[in-house]
Design an enzyme around this catalytic site. Structure first.
Site, short mmCIF file in Angstrom:
data_model
loop_
_atom_site.label_atom_id
_atom_site.label_comp_id
_atom_site.label_asym_id
_atom_site.label_seq_id
_atom_site.Cartn_x
_atom_site.Cartn_y
_atom_site.Cartn_z
N TYR A 120 -34.67 -12.56 17.11
CA TYR A 120 -33.84 -12.82 15.94
C TYR A 120 -34.52 -13.80 14.99
O TYR A 120 -34.31 -13.75 13.77
CB TYR A 120 -32.47 -13.36 16.37
CG TYR A 120 -31.56 -12.30 16.92
CD1 TYR A 120 -30.78 -11.51 16.07
CD2 TYR A 120 -31.49 -12.05 18.29
CE1 TYR A 120 -29.96 -10.53 16.58
CE2 TYR A 120 -30.66 -11.07 18.80
CZ TYR A 120 -29.89 -10.31 17.94
OH TYR A 120 -29.07 -9.32 18.44
N HIS A 160 -28.77 -3.12 21.53
CA HIS A 160 -29.83 -4.12 21.69
C HIS A 160 -30.11 -4.40 23.17
O HIS A 160 -31.27 -4.52 23.59
CB HIS A 160 -29.44 -5.42 20.99
CG HIS A 160 -29.59 -5.37 19.51
ND1 HIS A 160 -29.33 -6.46 18.71
CD2 HIS A 160 -29.96 -4.37 18.67
CE1 HIS A 160 -29.55 -6.14 17.44
NE2 HIS A 160 -29.93 -4.87 17.40
N GLY A 213 -23.51 16.27 22.07
CA GLY A 213 -22.48 15.25 22.21
C GLY A 213 -21.56 15.49 23.40
O GLY A 213 -20.73 14.64 23.72
N THR A 239 -22.45 15.39 26.43
CA THR A 239 -22.91 14.70 27.64
C THR A 239 -22.02 13.51 28.06
O THR A 239 -21.61 13.44 29.22
CB THR A 239 -24.38 14.26 27.51
OG1 THR A 239 -24.57 13.57 26.27
CG2 THR A 239 -25.29 15.48 27.53
N GLU A 255 -24.97 -10.22 23.94
CA GLU A 255 -26.09 -9.65 24.71
C GLU A 255 -26.37 -10.46 25.96
O GLU A 255 -26.65 -9.90 27.03
CB GLU A 255 -27.33 -9.57 23.80
CG GLU A 255 -27.19 -8.48 22.74
CD GLU A 255 -28.01 -8.73 21.49
OE1 GLU A 255 -29.00 -9.48 21.57
OE2 GLU A 255 -27.66 -8.18 20.44
N ARG A 293 -35.73 6.15 23.45
CA ARG A 293 -34.54 6.86 22.95
C ARG A 293 -33.40 6.64 23.94
O ARG A 293 -33.61 6.39 25.11
CB ARG A 293 -34.81 8.36 22.79
CG ARG A 293 -35.91 8.71 21.80
CD ARG A 293 -35.56 8.38 20.36
NE ARG A 293 -36.60 8.85 19.46
CZ ARG A 293 -37.67 8.14 19.09
NH1 ARG A 293 -37.84 6.93 19.60
NH2 ARG A 293 -38.56 8.64 18.26
N TYR A 326 -30.04 8.16 25.93
CA TYR A 326 -29.44 9.40 26.42
C TYR A 326 -28.23 9.06 27.28
O TYR A 326 -28.31 8.20 28.18
CB TYR A 326 -30.45 10.20 27.25
CG TYR A 326 -31.65 10.63 26.44
CD1 TYR A 326 -31.55 11.65 25.50
CD2 TYR A 326 -32.88 9.99 26.60
CE1 TYR A 326 -32.65 12.03 24.74
CE2 TYR A 326 -33.98 10.36 25.84
CZ TYR A 326 -33.86 11.39 24.91
OH TYR A 326 -34.95 11.75 24.15
N VAL A 342 -22.00 7.57 18.42
CA VAL A 342 -22.97 8.14 17.48
C VAL A 342 -24.34 8.09 18.15
O VAL A 342 -24.74 7.05 18.67
CB VAL A 342 -23.01 7.34 16.16
CG1 VAL A 342 -24.13 7.83 15.27
CG2 VAL A 342 -21.68 7.46 15.44
N PHE A 343 -25.06 9.21 18.15
CA PHE A 343 -26.43 9.20 18.63
C PHE A 343 -27.32 8.74 17.47
O PHE A 343 -27.42 9.42 16.44
CB PHE A 343 -26.86 10.59 19.10
CG PHE A 343 -26.17 11.04 20.35
CD1 PHE A 343 -25.77 10.12 21.32
CD2 PHE A 343 -25.91 12.37 20.57
CE1 PHE A 343 -25.14 10.53 22.47
CE2 PHE A 343 -25.28 12.79 21.74
CZ PHE A 343 -24.89 11.87 22.69
N GLY A 401 -22.32 20.08 20.05
CA GLY A 401 -23.73 20.05 20.44
C GLY A 401 -23.96 19.23 21.68
O GLY A 401 -23.17 19.26 22.64
#
Length: 398
Positions: free
Chosen positions: A98, A88, A278, A280, A140, A206, A208, A388-389, A276
């Protein structure tokens, strides 16, 4: 802590709510996006909405939170909450959002469950929601304060200083702040959100992983392009945009770094397992270990389709060789070279040092298999960490 009266109500109604939570989540998102279409266009991942993964993750996280409140009164599922809060924060979520979610979620609950939602039931589940939301807002707010940004104001313009084609499907982008200010510090393993404007005007986001060490002068992300039918739809629209349209000198909107999977500087043996793209966050950790002179054993494991598909393969090997007590082993489904293994990750003959802390990143089936093999070799569950991506369906299901 859930009140005693609400605890009884939630315990009695959890089976019914749990059975309907998928339908509730689906109706909730339909209501949310009908009332606030900009949220789907500019905030929520259209690929995850298209696949249903986000609905499944939301449903699972709410059910998991309520289950935890019943099973462990007075405590919170902090692993789940921290992971959600970091995601978030990287998106710039604010506490006002929220309230919006609450309105449409409880409309969906009332519509799906009908007369079963008595005032008492509504009050009990309202308490569950605000306990979870309040915990997330508090985390947060702390994350924003640590980055010295106002709540939600996490975005900066970054310039592409260089671009490198790692494989046919993976490109690395070197990033520098466009305003010339220092790049923010980060912990090895963390990620950034990247926002791009697509041809239809949507500003999709996204995440990365940063693939270089925090000690490096370079901030880098390596992006794998989604191919096949998914690439024509929202699943691959951001990776496709980055690969086909973004070049050296262009500017991207990039968030402050976040993420709760970070390397612990404990001096203990380390195992880094990836599949894969993963690799990075594992490479960021590996380079940090080399930079800081880590002397304990380091085991580097990676699985991929073929050597040609293995992004940053040279870095994987060269960084391993910089460490005094490290070994690397790669598995490939096709075209394995001498010294590499054929097939999928198999730890049967991989020595794992006592006291090892393991970090995993890759597709969910890969991480499940790797975790099971590590547990069988005596690694403590508390010492196995993962990334987890996309929506964390593993955690929500657990």
């Amino acid at each position: 802590m859930l009140s005693e009266k609400s605890t009884e109500t939630v315990r009695a109604t959890l089976p019914a709510v749990g059975a309907a939570i998928g339908d509730i989540a689906e109706l909730f998102y339909a209501k949310l996006f009908a009332a606030h279409p900009a949220l789907l266009r500019d905030l929520f991942n259209r690929g995850n909405q298209n696949s249903g993964a986000q609905k499944q993750a939301l449903a699972g996280s709410i059910a998991a939170f309520a289950t935890h409140l019943l099973a462990h009164p007075g405590t919170r599922p902090d692993v789940m909450l921290n992971r959600i809060a970091h995601k978030h924060a990287s998106l710039g979520i604010t506490r006002e959002q929220y309230e919006v979610v609450h309105h449409h979620l409880f409309e969906a609950i009332a519509e799906i469950l009908g007369e079963a939602v008595t005032p008492e039931v509504a009050k009990a589940w309202d308490e569950v929601y605000w306990l979870m939301a309040g915990a997330l807002v508090a985390i947060e707010d702390r994350l924003y304060a640590q980055r010295r940004v106002l709540a939600g104001d996490v975005w900066r313009d970054w310039r592409i200083a260089a671009r490198f084609e790692e494989t046919a499907d993976c490109a690395t982008f070197h990033l520098v702040p466009a305003d010339g200010a220092p790049a923010p510090a980060f912990a090895p393993g963390q990620y950034v959100s990247v926002q791009v404007e697509l041809p239809d005007g949507a500003r999709q986001i996204r995440q990365y992983s940063l693939s270089r060490s925090p000690g490096s002068a370079v901030r880098a992300i390596t992006v794998k392009r989604v191919h096949g039918p998914a690439a024509a739809g929202p699943d691959g629209e951001v990776s496709h945009h980055l690969h086909t349209r973004v070049r050296t000198g262009d500017t991207l909107r990039v968030s402050a770094p976040y993420g709760d999977l970070v390397l612990r500087d404990s001096g203990a043996p380390v195992l880094l397992a990836s599949a894969g793209i993963g690799c990075t966050p594992m490479l960021s950790m590996l380079e940090h270990l080399a930079d800081t002179g880590h002397t304990a054993p380091v085991t580097v494991l990676h699985a991929d389709r073929s050597p040609a598909d293995h992004a940053l393969r040279g870095d994987h090997r060269s960084l391993t060789h910089k460490l005094p007590d490290a070994s690397a082993r790669f598995w490939y489904e096709a075209d394995a070279e001498p010294g590499d293994s054929h097939g999928r990750l198999d730890l049967t003959d991989v020595p794992v040092a006592p006291g090892t802390t393991a970090y995993l990143c890759g597709p969910l089936p890969f991480m499940r298999a790797a975790r099971a093999q590590l547990l069988a070799k005596g690694v403590r569950a508390a010492d196995i960490h993962y990334e987890v991506f996309g929506p964390d369906l593993w955690l929500a299901a657990g």
